[in-house]
Motif scaffolding. Structure first.
Motif, PDB file in Angstrom:
ATOM      1  N   SER A 311       0.883  -1.050   0.111  1.00  0.00           N
ATOM      2  CA  SER A 311       0.026   0.067  -0.097  1.00  0.00           C
ATOM      3  C   SER A 311       0.985   1.164  -0.024  1.00  0.00           C
ATOM      4  CB  SER A 311      -0.870  -0.151   1.136  1.00  0.00           C
ATOM      5  OG  SER A 311      -0.275   0.657   2.209  1.00  0.00           O
ATOM      6  N   GLN A 312       2.150   1.189   0.662  1.00  0.00           N
ATOM      7  CA  GLN A 312       2.802   2.426   0.598  1.00  0.00           C
ATOM      8  C   GLN A 312       3.464   2.821  -0.949  1.00  0.00           C
ATOM      9  OE1 GLN A 312       3.162   4.651   3.457  1.00  0.00           O
ATOM     10  NE2 GLN A 312       1.758   3.105   4.449  1.00  0.00           N
ATOM     11  N   MET A 313       3.664   1.554  -1.482  1.00  0.00           N
ATOM     12  CA  MET A 313       4.212   1.662  -2.920  1.00  0.00           C
ATOM     13  C   MET A 313       3.142   2.639  -3.785  1.00  0.00           C
ATOM     14  SD  MET A 313       6.922   0.680  -2.617  1.00  0.00           S
ATOM     15  CE  MET A 313       7.831   0.520  -4.147  1.00  0.00           C
ATOM     16  N   GLY A 314       1.656   2.410  -3.309  1.00  0.00           N
ATOM     17  CA  GLY A 314       0.731   2.964  -4.149  1.00  0.00           C
ATOM     18  C   GLY A 314       0.936   4.675  -4.071  1.00  0.00           C
ATOM     19  N   TYR A 315       1.509   5.125  -2.851  1.00  0.00           N
ATOM     20  CA  TYR A 315       1.791   6.398  -2.700  1.00  0.00           C
ATOM     21  C   TYR A 315       2.770   6.987  -3.631  1.00  0.00           C
ATOM     22  CZ  TYR A 315      -0.836   6.790   1.595  1.00  0.00           C
ATOM     23  OH  TYR A 315      -1.982   6.698   2.342  1.00  0.00           O
ATOM     24  N   ILE A 316       3.850   6.245  -3.613  1.00  0.00           N
ATOM     25  CA  ILE A 316       4.988   6.640  -4.570  1.00  0.00           C
ATOM     26  C   ILE A 316       4.370   6.826  -6.089  1.00  0.00           C
ATOM     27  CG2 ILE A 316       7.216   6.053  -5.145  1.00  0.00           C
ATOM     28  CD1 ILE A 316       7.433   4.602  -2.401  1.00  0.00           C
ATOM     29  N   ILE A 317       3.607   5.366  -6.402  1.00  0.00           N
ATOM     30  CA  ILE A 317       3.366   5.523  -7.735  1.00  0.00           C
ATOM     31  C   ILE A 317       2.471   6.696  -8.129  1.00  0.00           C
ATOM     32  CG2 ILE A 317       1.740   4.398  -9.405  1.00  0.00           C
ATOM     33  CD1 ILE A 317       4.336   3.321  -9.589  1.00  0.00           C
ATOM     34  N   ILE A 318       1.571   7.091  -7.225  1.00  0.00           N
ATOM     35  CA  ILE A 318       0.582   8.189  -7.493  1.00  0.00           C
ATOM     36  C   ILE A 318       1.284   9.399  -7.666  1.00  0.00           C
ATOM     37  CG2 ILE A 318      -1.046   9.744  -6.339  1.00  0.00           C
ATOM     38  CD1 ILE A 318      -2.446   7.598  -5.059  1.00  0.00           C
ATOM     39  N   GLY A 319       2.397   9.725  -6.671  1.00  0.00           N
ATOM     40  CA  GLY A 319       3.098  11.016  -7.013  1.00  0.00           C
ATOM     41  C   GLY A 319       3.898  11.125  -8.058  1.00  0.00           C
ATOM     42  N   ILE A 320       4.502  10.002  -8.589  1.00  0.00           N
ATOM     43  CA  ILE A 320       5.258  10.017  -9.714  1.00  0.00           C
ATOM     44  C   ILE A 320       4.261  10.119 -10.913  1.00  0.00           C
ATOM     45  CG2 ILE A 320       6.797   8.553 -11.291  1.00  0.00           C
ATOM     46  CD1 ILE A 320       8.158   7.497  -8.803  1.00  0.00           C
ATOM     47  N   ALA A 321       3.057   9.444 -10.863  1.00  0.00           N
ATOM     48  CA  ALA A 321       2.394   9.542 -12.097  1.00  0.00           C
ATOM     49  C   ALA A 321       1.751  10.816 -12.491  1.00  0.00           C
ATOM     50  CB  ALA A 321       1.298   8.574 -12.043  1.00  0.00           C
ATOM     51  N   ILE A 322       1.393  11.547 -11.154  1.00  0.00           N
ATOM     52  CA  ILE A 322       0.720  12.800 -11.503  1.00  0.00           C
ATOM     53  C   ILE A 322       1.755  13.897 -11.981  1.00  0.00           C
ATOM     54  CG2 ILE A 322      -1.215  12.446 -10.127  1.00  0.00           C
ATOM     55  CD1 ILE A 322       0.295  14.299  -7.875  1.00  0.00           C
ATOM     56  N   ALA A 323       2.991  13.513 -11.707  1.00  0.00           N
ATOM     57  CA  ALA A 323       4.169  14.389 -12.444  1.00  0.00           C
ATOM     58  C   ALA A 323       4.113  15.806 -12.336  1.00  0.00           C
ATOM     59  CB  ALA A 323       4.080  13.989 -14.076  1.00  0.00           C
ATOM     60  N   THR A 324       3.602  16.362 -11.096  1.00  0.00           N
ATOM     61  CA  THR A 324       3.977  17.639 -10.792  1.00  0.00           C
ATOM     62  C   THR A 324       5.154  17.765  -9.996  1.00  0.00           C
ATOM     63  OG1 THR A 324       2.653  17.611  -8.696  1.00  0.00           O
ATOM     64  CG2 THR A 324       1.389  18.064 -10.676  1.00  0.00           C
ATOM     65  N   PRO A 325       5.828  18.928  -9.779  1.00  0.00           N
ATOM     66  CA  PRO A 325       7.117  19.103  -8.869  1.00  0.00           C
ATOM     67  C   PRO A 325       6.706  18.710  -7.529  1.00  0.00           C
ATOM     68  CG  PRO A 325       6.622  21.038 -10.213  1.00  0.00           C
ATOM     69  CD  PRO A 325       5.451  20.081 -10.386  1.00  0.00           C
ATOM     70  N   LEU A 326       5.655  18.980  -7.035  1.00  0.00           N
ATOM     71  CA  LEU A 326       5.324  18.709  -5.509  1.00  0.00           C
ATOM     72  C   LEU A 326       5.273  17.084  -5.511  1.00  0.00           C
ATOM     73  CD1 LEU A 326       3.083  21.035  -3.968  1.00  0.00           C
ATOM     74  CD2 LEU A 326       5.094  20.393  -3.093  1.00  0.00           C
ATOM     75  N   GLY A 327       4.468  16.601  -6.511  1.00  0.00           N
ATOM     76  CA  GLY A 327       4.069  15.030  -6.243  1.00  0.00           C
ATOM     77  C   GLY A 327       5.575  14.059  -6.572  1.00  0.00           C
ATOM     78  N   SER A 396       6.513  13.335   4.167  1.00  0.00           N
ATOM     79  CA  SER A 396       6.402  12.952   2.606  1.00  0.00           C
ATOM     80  C   SER A 396       5.041  12.830   2.451  1.00  0.00           C
ATOM     81  CB  SER A 396       7.186  11.538   2.406  1.00  0.00           C
ATOM     82  OG  SER A 396       7.162  10.665   3.384  1.00  0.00           O
ATOM     83  N   LYS A 397       4.233  12.022   3.352  1.00  0.00           N
ATOM     84  CA  LYS A 397       2.711  12.133   2.938  1.00  0.00           C
ATOM     85  C   LYS A 397       1.944  13.570   2.766  1.00  0.00           C
ATOM     86  CE  LYS A 397       1.524   7.692   4.829  1.00  0.00           C
ATOM     87  NZ  LYS A 397       0.949   6.818   5.818  1.00  0.00           N
ATOM     88  N   TRP A 398       2.497  14.554   3.690  1.00  0.00           N
ATOM     89  CA  TRP A 398       1.988  15.725   3.413  1.00  0.00           C
ATOM     90  C   TRP A 398       2.372  16.247   2.117  1.00  0.00           C
ATOM     91  CZ3 TRP A 398       4.388  20.596   3.129  1.00  0.00           C
ATOM     92  CH2 TRP A 398       3.583  21.707   3.177  1.00  0.00           C
ATOM     93  N   VAL A 399       3.443  16.006   1.645  1.00  0.00           N
ATOM     94  CA  VAL A 399       3.815  16.642   0.437  1.00  0.00           C
ATOM     95  C   VAL A 399       2.973  16.079  -0.613  1.00  0.00           C
ATOM     96  CG1 VAL A 399       5.659  17.241  -1.393  1.00  0.00           C
ATOM     97  CG2 VAL A 399       6.196  17.220   0.962  1.00  0.00           C
ATOM     98  N   ILE A 400       2.609  14.822  -0.396  1.00  0.00           N
ATOM     99  CA  ILE A 400       1.894  14.196  -1.511  1.00  0.00           C
ATOM    100  C   ILE A 400       0.401  14.781  -1.377  1.00  0.00           C
ATOM    101  CG2 ILE A 400       0.847  11.993  -2.226  1.00  0.00           C
ATOM    102  CD1 ILE A 400       3.382  10.788  -1.484  1.00  0.00           C
ATOM    103  N   TYR A 401      -0.122  14.660  -0.346  1.00  0.00           N
ATOM    104  CA  TYR A 401      -1.388  15.582  -0.366  1.00  0.00           C
ATOM    105  C   TYR A 401      -1.414  16.779  -0.725  1.00  0.00           C
ATOM    106  CZ  TYR A 401      -2.366  12.120   3.745  1.00  0.00           C
ATOM    107  OH  TYR A 401      -2.725  11.105   4.367  1.00  0.00           O
ATOM    108  N   GLN A 402      -0.380  17.648  -0.593  1.00  0.00           N
ATOM    109  CA  GLN A 402      -0.242  18.910  -1.214  1.00  0.00           C
ATOM    110  C   GLN A 402      -0.615  18.952  -2.682  1.00  0.00           C
ATOM    111  OE1 GLN A 402       0.010  22.179  -0.076  1.00  0.00           O
ATOM    112  NE2 GLN A 402      -0.447  21.355   1.925  1.00  0.00           N
TER     113      GLN A 402
END
Lengths: 621, 298
Positions: A311-327, A396-402
């Motif tokens: 489930s934690q890998m899911g966060y990483i994939i989401i962040g990379i896939a949305i491809a914003t600087p913050l993500g 790290s989660k906070w940055v992904i939420y942002q």
């Protein structure tokens, strides 16, 4: 020069194997020394991003180049590999005394370290493939060296998925080689951008298959639970902390260096995001939800943590896939932090297994009074995993939420929130059932683990708090990676990060938290001193308590919640794959019966026919 | 030096004020519930007497984790308090606070959970497991609401969200987004563990659950923790949906109204089974919250 990093560990592997036959501790010591050497020499490499190395090989008229190079991204992965290997090797010096396969363990472990560094330094498909296969096969032996009966089956599932994906990868890269005459990433990227988008996308999806398998992304996550749960206890931290991440490394290579994002830039988009990227992010979201729900159901603590890794890998994939600087920054932060706290959790559990010899949570309890440091390591790590400030996991989660809120991706955000809140549930389960509660009679005489096993856990605790207060240390290298990949950078200082609609200041949080804690502590210590009583001396509604065992709430801790998902969990994907396999085997059997029912003449006929066909094809071409 | 003393004074002032206010609210709630059930009820100042008495009593402990849990629970909520604007009072304004507050509250819950389960009483474990499950129920709609609000006003600080509702009272989110406010109100009842959602406490069933082993100063500290938690949750609701307030008096008045309403609603319903509670939260509040969020982001 770069080959040193790859071949020294591989050479040392055989030395470790031979010496370990004489002395059970020699192998782990050599592993620790080699990893320490790797870490030191990698530190010297920092900032020298222009080093490259290449070899030529002429084979049947083709000129094949093997390219190695170092860049911030690969440097980071190499450093993480080396650092975590030191800690695991230190830990396993003592913990492998009674381990039957300790020589094989160290042999394979060192080869894996070398091949992983090879993977991240590789700049062409063929080098990547060679080291990828080396890593897969050695880790296959390691997983099957696990103690349990299931270990072999788990490893088998792992190797079949990995090998299938890897050969698909090889086919795609050979196709590209045919068109460009080179295996190098750069020329492949040029070709793919110039090629028709549909074909390029197909090729890149196939190329990313082995990485998706390795990262445990839904629906190819089925190997993770059994492999992690059954691998030797010292290898689980590496498997979960580092080897899942190497899949993410591959996906970053596909997305940025092979310009997947550039190719799909102009396709249909949802909220400014190409649909294919959004699909990847959705896969990440599904991964979070399935991983979480299944983690909550587990009774085996290693499997529980394995699902939580999914489930934690899911966060990483989401962040990379949305491809914003913050993500992207959030993903990279989470990637590092997940390595740190997940290895801490697995090491703490390995310490528990080392002393109790079981992984079933309901067979333990109350270990905090016997193993306080292990408990402290576990507690710090789960605070980080659940994303509670002031630890690194929250940042790290906070940055992904942002990143998600900035773009308004509601459904991805719901999955992220769900995974985060539900992680309280599954991390609290081992805390409550293994470390707290009633101490079992058979565990009365358990002692804390030896010093060499304590040191890695202590170091990891310190690192969690350090990165929780000073995320700027990590942001430094992340911004270099972003610069290298051509992504905008995020503003940060040593202890603060600028998000899209708010900033984060971890030093302030740390101080305030300490202030609140001190006020509570003062209040506590001014009040009357309390009397210490035993664990069985509790309110039991008038029942007479005879033994500790029946007074420990541990089995099916979240039964009411699990009941909600019983139907869903019954339809497991594993069954689907197994049915598929069964049907495949059955049809193969039918084919064998029809064509090759044991007559020698038939076989001869087939050989002749094959030869004729081959000759005809060769002649036509 | 003067600055530090000033700051410490502020710390203590806000902490003591919130504890006192929270205890007063608890007294009022007991009175209201009693009147609804046609009883006379204890005096409003009863919780003060309880806390004073508890800190003077002998207590038993079950080891260091039991002590540590109580300290962590109280320390966690006190730390959270410093990030919440109470009227014009706010010690630290940090821009990322709204999400932070939710997670800082989790520190306190984790402390309490750890301490009570550390007592070795299975009833405490049952209570904690129910509390965690229910938390997953109500936090999800709440976070969706926060997502929508942050996206709508482009700030994640509580102060900024409060400022965004300035002007006429029609700008309050209560009137701008009434459905969202209703969801937040239901979530508030769940957060505070009031009647339909109190299966984790369930006195007649699992001996008050998490606090079953706490006595003396431990129970006193948990009462103080509860009182501050109430203030934090009410203050968050008032700031997000009732536009905050210019001074502490009006702010207290608004909090009181929300608290009285929540208490009254709470005492009307029987207790949910735990999985029914989760289902309820995921069906109605979450569904409405998602619809409202979709309306805002599209």
């Amino acid at each position: 020069m770069l080959t040193n990093y790859i071949f020294i560990p591989i050479a040392a592997a055989f030395i470790a194997y031979i010496l370990n036959k004489r002395n059970r501790k020699a192998g782990a010591v050599i592993t620790a020394l080699v990893s320490a050497y790797l870490l030191l020499s990698l530190t010297a490499l920092y900032g020298r991003w222009d080093i490259t190395q290449s070899f030529n090989l002429s084979l049947m008229g083709y000129k094949i180049d093997f390219l190695l190079a170092v860049n911030p991204l690969s440097w980071l992965f190499a450093v993480m590999t080396a650092a975590i290997s030191i800690l695991i090797a230190l830990f396993s010096i003592n913990s492998q005394e009674n381990f039957k396969f300790s020589s094989v363990f160290n042999l394979n472990f060192l080869i894996i370290i070398g091949s992983m560094i090879g993977i991240v330094f590789a700049r062409d498909f063929l080098t990547l493939f060679i080291f990828w296969e080396l890593m897969t096969w050695t880790s296959f032996y390691l997983i099957s060296a696990g103690k349990k009966k299931m270990a072999g089956k788990a490893a088998y599932r792992y190797i079949i998925l990995s090998a299938g994906a890897a050969y698909a990868f090889l086919m795609a890269s050979i196709f590209i080689f045919q068109q460009t005459g080179s295996f190098a990433f750069d020329s492949a990227a040029e070709f793919l951008v110039a090629n028709s988008p549909a074909q390029s996308i197909m090729l890149l999806l196939v190329i990313s298959l082995p990485f998706i398998v390795k990262a445990g992304i839904f629906p190819l996550h089925i190997w993770v639970k059994d492999a992690h749960g059954n691998a030797p206890k010292e290898f689980s931290p590496f498997l979960s902390g580092m080897m899942l991440k190497i899949g993410i490394y591959g996906m970053i290579v596909v997305f940025y260096q092979l310009s997947f994002f550039k190719i799909i830039e102009n396709t249909i988009a949802y909220r400014g995001l190409p649909l294919l990227s959004y699909l990847f992010a959705l896969l990440g979201a599904v991964t979070i939800i399935t991983g979480t729900i299944l983690a909550i159901r587990q009774e085996d603590m290693k499997k529980l943590v394995a699902y939580s890794s999914i489930s934690q890998m899911g966060y990483i994939i989401i962040g990379i896939a949305i491809a914003t600087p913050l993500g992207f920054s959030g993903s990279m932060l989470h990637l590092m932090n997940h390595l740190i706290f997940k290895s801490t959790i697995f090491l703490a559990l390995a310490a528990v297994i080392y002393r109790t010899g079981t992984t079933k949570m309901y067979e333990m309890g109350g270990l905090i009074f016997r193993m306080p440091l292990t408990f402290a390591a576990y507690l710090t790590a789960i605070i980080a995993l659940a994303g509670i400030p002031p630890t690194n996991g929250f940042i790290s989660k906070w940055v992904i939420y942002q990143a998600l809120i900035e773009k308004g991706y509601l459904f991805l955000a719901i999955a992220a929130f769900f995974g985060s809140i539900a992680s309280f549930m599954y991390v609290f389960k081992p805390l409550s059932t293994v470390f707290l509660g009633q101490l079992k009679p058979q565990h009365q005489n358990i002692k804390e683990v030896p010093l060499l096993m304590k040191i890695p856990m202590l170091i990891l605790i310190l690192v969690i708090v350090l990165f929780g207060v000073f995320p700027g240390i990590q942001m430094n290298i992340i911004n270099q990676i972003s610069g290298y990949l051509g992504i905008e950078t995020v503003n940060y200082t040593l202890y603060s990060i600028q998000g899209a609609n708010g900033a984060w200041n971890s030093l302030l949080i740390f101080n305030i938290f300490s202030a609140g804690f001190i006020i509570a502590l003062l209040l506590f210590s001014f009040a009357k001193k309390s009397k210490l009583v035993g664990l069985l001396d509790t309110y039991s509604s008038g029942e007479y308590i005879t033994d500790a065992e029946s007074y420990h709430y541990a089995y099916q801790y979240y039964r009411p919640f699990d009941r909600l998902f019983d139907n869903l969990a019954a339809k497991s994907l594993t069954d689907f794959y197994e049915t598929l396999t069964k049907n495949l085997v059955r049809s193969g059997e039918g084919l064998r019966r029809a064509l090759a029912a044991g007559k020698l003449q038939n076989y001869a006929l087939y050989s002749v026919l094959l030869f004729v066909i081959l000759a005809a094809v060769g002649w036509i071409i | 030096m003067i600055d530090i003393i000033y700051r410490i004074g502020h710390f203590v002032l806000i902490t003591v004020f919130s504890m006192a206010l929270g205890l007063l609210f608890m007294g009022i709630a007991r009175k209201i519930v009693a009147r609804i059930q046609k009883r006379y009820g204890p005096p409003v100042y009863q919780p003060y007497l309880d806390v004073l008495k508890l800190f003077g009593k002998d207590a038993i402990t079950h080891g260091f984790i039991f002590d540590f849990g109580a300290i962590m629970a109280l320390g966690g909520v006190i730390a959270t308090l410093f990030f919440i604007p109470l009227g014009s009072w706010q010690l630290y304004s940090m821009e990322g606070t709204v999400i932070l507050v939710i997670y800082l509250l989790a520190i306190a819950s984790l402390g309490m959970a750890m301490g009570t389960v550390g007592s070795g009483n299975p009833q405490a474990s049952v209570g904690i497991s129910r509390a965690l499950m229910q938390m997953l129920g109500y936090e999800l709609p709440y976070l969706v609401i926060l997502f929508a609000l942050i996206y709508r006003y482009q700030t994640s600080s509580v102060w900024g969200l409060m400022q965004a509702q300035a002007g006429s009272f029609l700008n309050w989110n209560l009137f701008a987004y009434p459905l969202m406010a209703a969801v937040a109100f239901v979530v508030l009842i769940g957060m505070m563990g009031k009647k339909p959602f109190d299966s984790m406490i369930a006195p007649s069933e699992i001996g008050s659950g998490p606090v079953v082993e706490s006595g003396g100063k431990y129970l006193g500290m948990l009462l103080l923790q509860k009182s501050i938690t109430i203030i934090i949750e009410l203050a968050l609701f008032v700031n997000l949906f009732l536009g905050g307030a210019e001074n502490i008096l009006i702010f207290t008045f608004k909090m009181l109204i929300v608290w009285v309403l929540a208490t009254m609603f709470g005492s009307l319903f029987p207790r949910f089974r735990i999985e029914d509670g989760i289902k309820f939260f995921w069906k109605w509040p979450l569904g409405i919250a998602i619809l409202q969020a979709l309306y805002i982001i599209i």
